[in-house]
Write a protein that holds these residues in place. Structure first.
Motif, PDB file in Angstrom:
ATOM      1  N   PRO A 120       0.826  -1.216   0.000  1.00 52.59           N
ATOM      2  CA  PRO A 120       0.000   0.000   0.000  1.00 52.59           C
ATOM      3  C   PRO A 120       0.858   1.262   0.000  1.00 52.59           C
ATOM      4  O   PRO A 120       1.990   1.250   0.474  1.00 52.59           O
ATOM      5  CB  PRO A 120      -0.793  -0.123   1.292  1.00 52.59           C
ATOM      6  N   ASN A 121       0.307   2.337  -0.553  1.00 53.18           N
ATOM      7  CA  ASN A 121       0.996   3.623  -0.520  1.00 53.18           C
ATOM      8  C   ASN A 121       0.093   4.732   0.016  1.00 53.18           C
ATOM      9  O   ASN A 121       0.482   5.890   0.052  1.00 53.18           O
ATOM     10  CB  ASN A 121       1.545   4.002  -1.902  1.00 53.18           C
ATOM     11  N   ALA A 122      -1.127   4.362   0.419  1.00 52.06           N
ATOM     12  CA  ALA A 122      -2.090   5.330   0.969  1.00 52.06           C
ATOM     13  C   ALA A 122      -2.930   4.603   2.012  1.00 52.06           C
ATOM     14  O   ALA A 122      -3.984   4.056   1.696  1.00 52.06           O
ATOM     15  CB  ALA A 122      -2.969   5.903  -0.142  1.00 52.06           C
ATOM     16  N   GLY A 123      -2.429   4.546   3.233  1.00 54.33           N
ATOM     17  CA  GLY A 123      -3.124   3.761   4.251  1.00 54.33           C
ATOM     18  C   GLY A 123      -3.012   2.294   3.906  1.00 54.33           C
ATOM     19  O   GLY A 123      -1.924   1.775   3.689  1.00 54.33           O
ATOM     20  N   ALA A 124      -4.162   1.616   3.790  1.00 52.56           N
ATOM     21  CA  ALA A 124      -4.174   0.188   3.492  1.00 52.56           C
ATOM     22  C   ALA A 124      -4.376  -0.100   2.004  1.00 52.56           C
ATOM     23  O   ALA A 124      -4.523  -1.243   1.616  1.00 52.56           O
ATOM     24  CB  ALA A 124      -5.280  -0.490   4.298  1.00 52.56           C
ATOM     25  N   GLN A 125      -4.393   0.926   1.180  1.00 52.22           N
ATOM     26  CA  GLN A 125      -4.651   0.725  -0.248  1.00 52.22           C
ATOM     27  C   GLN A 125      -3.502   1.277  -1.082  1.00 52.22           C
ATOM     28  O   GLN A 125      -2.652   2.005  -0.583  1.00 52.22           O
ATOM     29  CB  GLN A 125      -5.964   1.386  -0.663  1.00 52.22           C
ATOM     30  N   ALA A 126      -3.523   0.916  -2.356  1.00 47.73           N
ATOM     31  CA  ALA A 126      -2.536   1.440  -3.313  1.00 47.73           C
ATOM     32  C   ALA A 126      -3.268   2.381  -4.267  1.00 47.73           C
ATOM     33  O   ALA A 126      -4.223   1.973  -4.923  1.00 47.73           O
ATOM     34  CB  ALA A 126      -1.880   0.306  -4.085  1.00 47.73           C
ATOM     35  N   ASP A 127      -2.849   3.632  -4.295  1.00 45.12           N
ATOM     36  CA  ASP A 127      -3.441   4.648  -5.166  1.00 45.12           C
ATOM     37  C   ASP A 127      -2.496   4.953  -6.316  1.00 45.12           C
ATOM     38  O   ASP A 127      -1.267   4.953  -6.143  1.00 45.12           O
ATOM     39  CB  ASP A 127      -3.719   5.945  -4.401  1.00 45.12           C
ATOM     40  N   PHE A 128      -3.085   5.241  -7.483  1.00 45.08           N
ATOM     41  CA  PHE A 128      -2.318   5.551  -8.682  1.00 45.08           C
ATOM     42  C   PHE A 128      -2.883   6.793  -9.347  1.00 45.08           C
ATOM     43  O   PHE A 128      -4.099   6.941  -9.448  1.00 45.08           O
ATOM     44  CB  PHE A 128      -2.401   4.393  -9.696  1.00 45.08           C
ATOM     45  N   ASP A 129      -1.983   7.665  -9.803  1.00 44.18           N
ATOM     46  CA  ASP A 129      -2.412   8.768 -10.669  1.00 44.18           C
ATOM     47  C   ASP A 129      -2.087   8.351 -12.108  1.00 44.18           C
ATOM     48  O   ASP A 129      -1.501   7.289 -12.347  1.00 44.18           O
ATOM     49  CB  ASP A 129      -1.771  10.102 -10.264  1.00 44.18           C
ATOM     50  N   MET A 130      -2.493   9.158 -13.061  1.00 42.66           N
ATOM     51  CA  MET A 130      -2.304   8.774 -14.469  1.00 42.66           C
ATOM     52  C   MET A 130      -0.827   8.642 -14.828  1.00 42.66           C
ATOM     53  O   MET A 130      -0.457   7.761 -15.603  1.00 42.66           O
ATOM     54  CB  MET A 130      -2.996   9.767 -15.402  1.00 42.66           C
ATOM     55  N   ASP A 131       0.033   9.486 -14.258  1.00 48.80           N
ATOM     56  CA  ASP A 131       1.465   9.375 -14.557  1.00 48.80           C
ATOM     57  C   ASP A 131       2.022   8.032 -14.087  1.00 48.80           C
ATOM     58  O   ASP A 131       2.880   7.444 -14.750  1.00 48.80           O
ATOM     59  CB  ASP A 131       2.251  10.517 -13.920  1.00 48.80           C
ATOM     60  N   MET A 132       1.540   7.542 -12.950  1.00 46.86           N
ATOM     61  CA  MET A 132       2.000   6.250 -12.440  1.00 46.86           C
ATOM     62  C   MET A 132       1.542   5.115 -13.352  1.00 46.86           C
ATOM     63  O   MET A 132       2.299   4.178 -13.617  1.00 46.86           O
ATOM     64  CB  MET A 132       1.499   6.038 -11.012  1.00 46.86           C
ATOM     65  N   ILE A 133       0.316   5.204 -13.837  1.00 47.75           N
ATOM     66  CA  ILE A 133      -0.213   4.193 -14.761  1.00 47.75           C
ATOM     67  C   ILE A 133       0.577   4.242 -16.079  1.00 47.75           C
ATOM     68  O   ILE A 133       0.958   3.213 -16.629  1.00 47.75           O
ATOM     69  CB  ILE A 133      -1.721   4.413 -15.019  1.00 47.75           C
ATOM     70  N   ALA A 134       0.855   5.448 -16.560  1.00 46.95           N
ATOM     71  CA  ALA A 134       1.588   5.620 -17.815  1.00 46.95           C
ATOM     72  C   ALA A 134       3.044   5.173 -17.690  1.00 46.95           C
ATOM     73  O   ALA A 134       3.660   4.793 -18.688  1.00 46.95           O
ATOM     74  CB  ALA A 134       1.521   7.073 -18.282  1.00 46.95           C
ATOM     75  N   ALA A 135       3.609   5.199 -16.480  1.00 46.60           N
ATOM     76  CA  ALA A 135       5.005   4.811 -16.279  1.00 46.60           C
ATOM     77  C   ALA A 135       5.205   3.293 -16.312  1.00 46.60           C
ATOM     78  O   ALA A 135       6.321   2.823 -16.514  1.00 46.60           O
ATOM     79  CB  ALA A 135       5.520   5.371 -14.953  1.00 46.60           C
TER      80      ALA A 135
END
Length: 177
Positions: free
Chosen positions: A52-67
């Motif tokens: 996880p990177n946000a509490g107990a979950q993993a959040d992604f922004d578009m740049d992370m998805i594109a990377a």
């Protein structure tokens, strides 16, 4: 080995692996969590998330998805005229980035549409989280910003209601159970 030569040995080893220092090791290993998103979160992975990177979950922004490594295929769908080209990371790569493990991935769209996708589908099919349609970012009106899509034309089995129903456009969240 003295502490100083031991450190030099490990730095040489890290350099041989393409790593600048021991500090970058954590960012290159399988157990390192994805960095926190810098932009607007477009996808959250909840449930059985090992990194996880946000509490107990993993959040992604578009740049992370594109990377992530991008895959493209052209396929027909019941929702588009003619064959269209979809581009995005494989679902299995996104799940691996979050350290997700389970038997089912529940895909949840912006309008709260929910569909259960067997975790195995991500391993056996080139199932992608499409972020581009014909080379352009997808708007919500165009079923974006993310569309969970199978390469329907690659296998006659995928050209069925079962797999069409497992697709989810305007994807917002994945729950791994």
């Amino acid at each position: 080995m003295t502490p100083r030569s031991n450190r030099r040995h490990w730095l040489t080893t890290f350099a041989g692996l393409g790593l600048a220092s021991a500090g970058t090791w954590a960012t290159r290993t399988a157990w390192a969590a994805p960095a926190a998103p810098a932009g607007r979160v477009i996808l959250s992975i909840t449930g059985q998330v090992g990194k996880p990177n946000a509490g107990a979950q993993a959040d992604f922004d578009m740049d992370m998805i594109a990377a992530l490594k991008q895959v493209s295929f052209t396929t027909t769908t019941p929702w588009h005229q003619g064959a269209r080209r979809f581009t995005g990371p494989l679902l299995r790569d996104v799940l691996a980035e979050a350290g997700a493990r389970g038997t089912t991935v529940r895909a949840i769209a912006l309008n709260d549409y929910k569909v259960d996708v067997p975790f195995e589908d991500a391993q056996t099919h080139e199932l992608i989280l499409a972020r581009l349609l014909d080379g352009k970012p997808m708007t919500v009106r165009e079923k974006g910003p993310l569309f969970l899509v199978y390469p329907y034309d690659s296998d006659p089995e995928l050209k069925s209601q079962r797999y069409y129903n497992r697709s989810a456009w305007q994807l917002r969240r994945l729950e791994v159970v």
